[in-house]
Design an enzyme around this catalytic site. Structure first.
Site, PDB file in Angstrom:
ATOM      1  N   GLU A 278     -27.665  -1.517  56.922  1.00  0.00           N
ATOM      2  CA  GLU A 278     -28.332  -0.081  56.605  1.00  0.00           C
ATOM      3  C   GLU A 278     -27.847   0.469  55.075  1.00  0.00           C
ATOM      4  O   GLU A 278     -26.793   0.451  54.863  1.00  0.00           O
ATOM      5  CB  GLU A 278     -28.042   0.989  57.345  1.00  0.00           C
ATOM      6  CG  GLU A 278     -28.825   0.822  58.739  1.00  0.00           C
ATOM      7  CD  GLU A 278     -29.981   0.769  58.836  1.00  0.00           C
ATOM      8  OE1 GLU A 278     -30.591   1.399  57.712  1.00  0.00           O
ATOM      9  OE2 GLU A 278     -30.801   0.185  59.881  1.00  0.00           O
TER      10      GLU A 278
ATOM     11  N   CYS B  59     -28.356   9.132  51.714  1.00  0.00           N
ATOM     12  CA  CYS B  59     -29.173   7.871  51.386  1.00  0.00           C
ATOM     13  C   CYS B  59     -30.514   7.935  51.312  1.00  0.00           C
ATOM     14  O   CYS B  59     -31.396   7.317  50.885  1.00  0.00           O
ATOM     15  CB  CYS B  59     -28.787   6.585  52.350  1.00  0.00           C
ATOM     16  SG  CYS B  59     -29.192   7.135  54.167  1.00  0.00           S
TER      17      CYS B  59
HETATM   18  P1  NAD Z   1     -19.727   0.955  50.417  1.00  0.00           P
HETATM   19  O1  NAD Z   1     -20.468  -0.300  50.618  1.00  0.00           O
HETATM   20  O2  NAD Z   1     -18.696   0.945  49.169  1.00  0.00           O
HETATM   21  O3  NAD Z   1     -18.710   1.107  51.835  1.00  0.00           O
HETATM   22  C1  NAD Z   1     -18.930   1.244  53.111  1.00  0.00           C
HETATM   23  C2  NAD Z   1     -18.262   0.615  53.884  1.00  0.00           C
HETATM   24  O4  NAD Z   1     -17.953  -0.556  53.908  1.00  0.00           O
HETATM   25  C3  NAD Z   1     -16.705   1.225  54.010  1.00  0.00           C
HETATM   26  O5  NAD Z   1     -16.267   1.538  55.338  1.00  0.00           O
HETATM   27  C4  NAD Z   1     -16.104   0.261  53.208  1.00  0.00           C
HETATM   28  O6  NAD Z   1     -14.672   0.383  53.637  1.00  0.00           O
HETATM   29  C5  NAD Z   1     -16.691  -0.849  53.729  1.00  0.00           C
HETATM   30  N1  NAD Z   1     -16.441  -2.089  52.842  1.00  0.00           N
HETATM   31  C6  NAD Z   1     -16.551  -2.291  51.602  1.00  0.00           C
HETATM   32  N2  NAD Z   1     -16.225  -3.691  51.267  1.00  0.00           N
HETATM   33  C7  NAD Z   1     -16.185  -4.419  52.195  1.00  0.00           C
HETATM   34  C8  NAD Z   1     -16.027  -5.704  52.792  1.00  0.00           C
HETATM   35  N3  NAD Z   1     -15.947  -6.398  51.896  1.00  0.00           N
HETATM   36  N4  NAD Z   1     -16.324  -6.180  54.004  1.00  0.00           N
HETATM   37  C9  NAD Z   1     -16.430  -5.109  54.988  1.00  0.00           C
HETATM   38  N5  NAD Z   1     -16.315  -3.763  54.666  1.00  0.00           N
HETATM   39  C10 NAD Z   1     -16.409  -3.443  53.740  1.00  0.00           C
HETATM   40  O7  NAD Z   1     -20.411   2.220  50.732  1.00  0.00           O
HETATM   41  P2  NAD Z   1     -20.124   3.836  50.583  1.00  0.00           P
HETATM   42  O8  NAD Z   1     -19.939   3.938  49.090  1.00  0.00           O
HETATM   43  O9  NAD Z   1     -19.160   4.163  51.423  1.00  0.00           O
HETATM   44  O10 NAD Z   1     -21.468   4.563  50.865  1.00  0.00           O
HETATM   45  C11 NAD Z   1     -22.398   4.948  49.941  1.00  0.00           C
HETATM   46  C12 NAD Z   1     -23.621   3.874  50.113  1.00  0.00           C
HETATM   47  O11 NAD Z   1     -24.086   3.898  51.395  1.00  0.00           O
HETATM   48  C13 NAD Z   1     -24.635   4.288  49.409  1.00  0.00           C
HETATM   49  O12 NAD Z   1     -25.316   3.247  48.596  1.00  0.00           O
HETATM   50  C14 NAD Z   1     -25.681   4.738  50.277  1.00  0.00           C
HETATM   51  O13 NAD Z   1     -27.143   4.586  50.134  1.00  0.00           O
HETATM   52  C15 NAD Z   1     -25.312   3.848  51.491  1.00  0.00           C
HETATM   53  N6  NAD Z   1     -25.912   4.499  52.820  1.00  0.00           N
HETATM   54  C16 NAD Z   1     -26.852   4.059  53.296  1.00  0.00           C
HETATM   55  C17 NAD Z   1     -27.345   4.563  54.476  1.00  0.00           C
HETATM   56  C18 NAD Z   1     -28.443   3.910  55.244  1.00  0.00           C
HETATM   57  O14 NAD Z   1     -28.727   4.528  56.556  1.00  0.00           O
HETATM   58  N7  NAD Z   1     -29.284   3.322  54.879  1.00  0.00           N
HETATM   59  C19 NAD Z   1     -26.774   5.625  54.984  1.00  0.00           C
HETATM   60  C20 NAD Z   1     -25.701   6.424  54.383  1.00  0.00           C
HETATM   61  C21 NAD Z   1     -25.352   5.503  53.063  1.00  0.00           C
END
Ligand code: NAD
Length: 495
Positions: free
Chosen positions: A261, A295
């Site tokens: 997502e 999002c």
């Molecule tokens: P992010 O991708 O930086 O981090 C999300 C999670 O992934 C965190 O727990 C982070 O520690 C982890 N992560 C980061 N690198 C990783 C790796 N290499 N391997 C495994 N895990 C890893 O995102 P964010 O900044 O926390 O959140 C914001 C983003 O999330 C925005 O782009 C937003 O649109 C998206 N989002 C999407 C939805 C949806 O349902 N589509 C909902 C909420 C947020």
């Protein structure tokens, strides 16, 4: 630390712990991360900077717990989820305060949306597993019966973001546990507190040791170790598109089940025949709720020519009345952005918009601190831009802050073309009183979700997710239970 603290906010430096095999544990490497309160810029807790050894221990605990948990009657699994939901309700004041302190969101929002929804997620999937069924196919003559046996997958990884911390954390772990899997969860390192609180109540809710584990830490360390682990059979991830792409690449050769997502660049399409008052007030909400860090927030506002000036002026007038405030104040409608780097990213987009020739109709800068406590907080004014073409970065890249860009269209076809002129495809909002047009547009817009004359109205049974760079797979209702089970086709002769 500031001297006076809002009611229910954490006053003493807290040290969070991982939950591994039923024990609250310190990180094996002995390293910790500072956790900052966005409204003040002060460190208010420390979290484990877990490494591959912590993930290994959590996965082993989950593997050990899996045979018994997957054989536990679904009624008992559902009962544990319901008890956990009741514990959220019992501790809701503390959770609301923690979510606000950790994320910068107003307590009013955490109290109206985040925490009640987290409780609802647990209760919903307790009910969903009780109604989940699989198919049977009986060909003519009934010589054979084919049925689909849906089995829990094993150990699954649930990785969640910072914008709706407990809401999205529970949205993943609830269906995973309901379906009989054992979970290793990694909440965002930016907002870990409410997941830690929930983890402390897992045993009281009835989850045996090892069924539910939480490993805190950085994405490229703890998250990466979880994604790479050969005994983690599925990853449910919500976060940024780049991270999602990295996870997809990492798991491609090891054939892990993936639900992604990801980000959005959501259009709100406003036709001249809409209910203008409702469209304006909802667009204000869809643009600036949670400081624009949902999002599903609208970020490209596409307005039909003949309504453009009226709609723009009404939108700007309302946006100018929103003043970011101390998130702990119950009257605050807009809080702080989640971190200093994120605030800087949003401000850089605004500067780039100015360079690219945008007119800044309101906002466009940091917001002044609402009080002394919040002097060093990460506040940004609600910002409305116009005059940028569809190809410019402001209309193409996810900003994820309180920034929207207005564009004009003159025909239905042009509106659809503009809406689809994006790599993303998460959610679209359509404003018109013509039902046939609403339907035509909704079905031609490339998005996983289309809201007509409303926004953020959710029925948890419906499929949730995006197309294109907004993700792969669907969450919600039985979609989530299908993701967290492996279908096996069984065929048996009837005589
Ligand atoms: P992010 O991708 O930086 O981090 C999300 C999670 O992934 C965190 O727990 C982070 O520690 C982890 N992560 C980061 N690198 C990783 C790796 N290499 N391997 C495994 N895990 C890893 O995102 P964010 O900044 O926390 O959140 C914001 C983003 O999330 C925005 O782009 C937003 O649109 C998206 N989002 C999407 C939805 C949806 O349902 N589509 C909902 C909420 C947020």
């Amino acid at each position: 630390m500031p001297q006076s603290y809002p009611v229910n906010y954490l006053r003493h430096m807290m040290e969070l712990q991982n939950l591994i095999g039923g024990e609250m544990t310190n990180p094996k490497g002995g390293a910790w991360l500072d956790n900052i309160e966005p409204a003040t810029g002060h460190v208010f807790s420390r979290i484990p900077r877990s490494n591959a050894a912590d993930v290994e221990a959590a996965v082993q605990a989950a593997r050990t717990a899996f045979p018994a948990w997957s054989a536990t009657p679904f009624e008992e699994r559902a009962a544990s989820l319901r008890r956990w939901g009741a514990l959220i309700a019992e501790h809701s004041e503390a959770l609301i305060a923690a979510e606000s302190q950790d994320n910068g969101k107003p307590v009013s929002l955490a109290g109206a949306v985040d925490i009640p929804r987290a409780q609802k997620n647990l209760e919903f999937f307790a009910g969903a597993i009780e109604h989940f069924a699989s198919e049977a196919h009986i060909p003519g003559g009934a010589e054979f019966i084919h049925y689909t046996h849906r089995k829990p997958i094993g150990v699954v990884g649930c990785i969640s973001p910072w914008n709706l911390p407990l809401y999205l954390f529970t949205w993943k772990i609830a269906p995973a546990l309901a379906a009989g899997n054992c979970v290793v969860a990694k909440p965002s390192e930016v907002t870990p507190v409410t997941a830690w609180m929930l983890s402390k109540w897992a045993a009281e809710a009835g989850f045996p040791a090892g069924v539910f584990n939480v490993v805190h830490g950085l994405g490229h360390e703890a998250g990466q170790a979880l994604v790479e682990h050969p005994h983690v059979k599925a990853i449910s991830f919500t976060g940024g598109t780049q991270t999602g792409a990295h996870i997809a690449r990492t798991t491609a050769g090891i054939f892990k089940k993936l639900s992604l997502e990801l980000g959005g660049k959501n259009p709100a399409i406003v036709f001249a025949d809409c209910d203008v008052d409702k469209a304006v007030s909802t667009t204000i909400r869809s643009s600036f709720a949670n400081q624009g860090q949902i999002c599903l927030c609208s970020s490209r506002i596409l307005i039909e020519d003949s309504l453009y000036d009226t709609f723009r002026d009404a939108l700007v007038a309302k946006a100018k009345r929103i003043a970011p405030g101390d998130p702990s104040d119950p009257n605050t409608k807009m809080g702080a952005l989640v971190s200093a780097p994120h605030r800087d990213k949003v401000l850089a987009y605004i500067e780039s918009a100015k360079v690219q020739g945008a007119s800044v109709l309101c906002g466009g800068d940091v917001a002044s601190a609402p009080n002394d406590r919040c002097e060093a907080g990460y506040f940004v004014q609600p910002t409305i831009l116009e005059g940028l073409g569809p190809a410019c970065s402001i209309n193409q890249e996810e900003i994820f802050g309180p920034v929207i860009s207005l564009q004009r269209f003159s025909t239905e076809a042009e509106a659809i073309k503009l809406a689809n002129d994006s790599d993303y495809g998460l959610a679209a909002t359509i404003w018109t009183q013509d039902a046939a047009k609403a339907h035509r547009v909704a079905t031609q817009v490339e998005s996983g979700i289309a809201w007509i004359n409303c926004w953020l109205v959710r029925d948890l049974r419906t499929p949730f997710g995006g197309v294109k760079s907004s993700g792969i797979g669907r969450e919600g209702g039985f979609e989530a239970l299908r993701f967290f089970t492996e279908p096996q086709s069984v065929c048996i002769p009837t005589h």
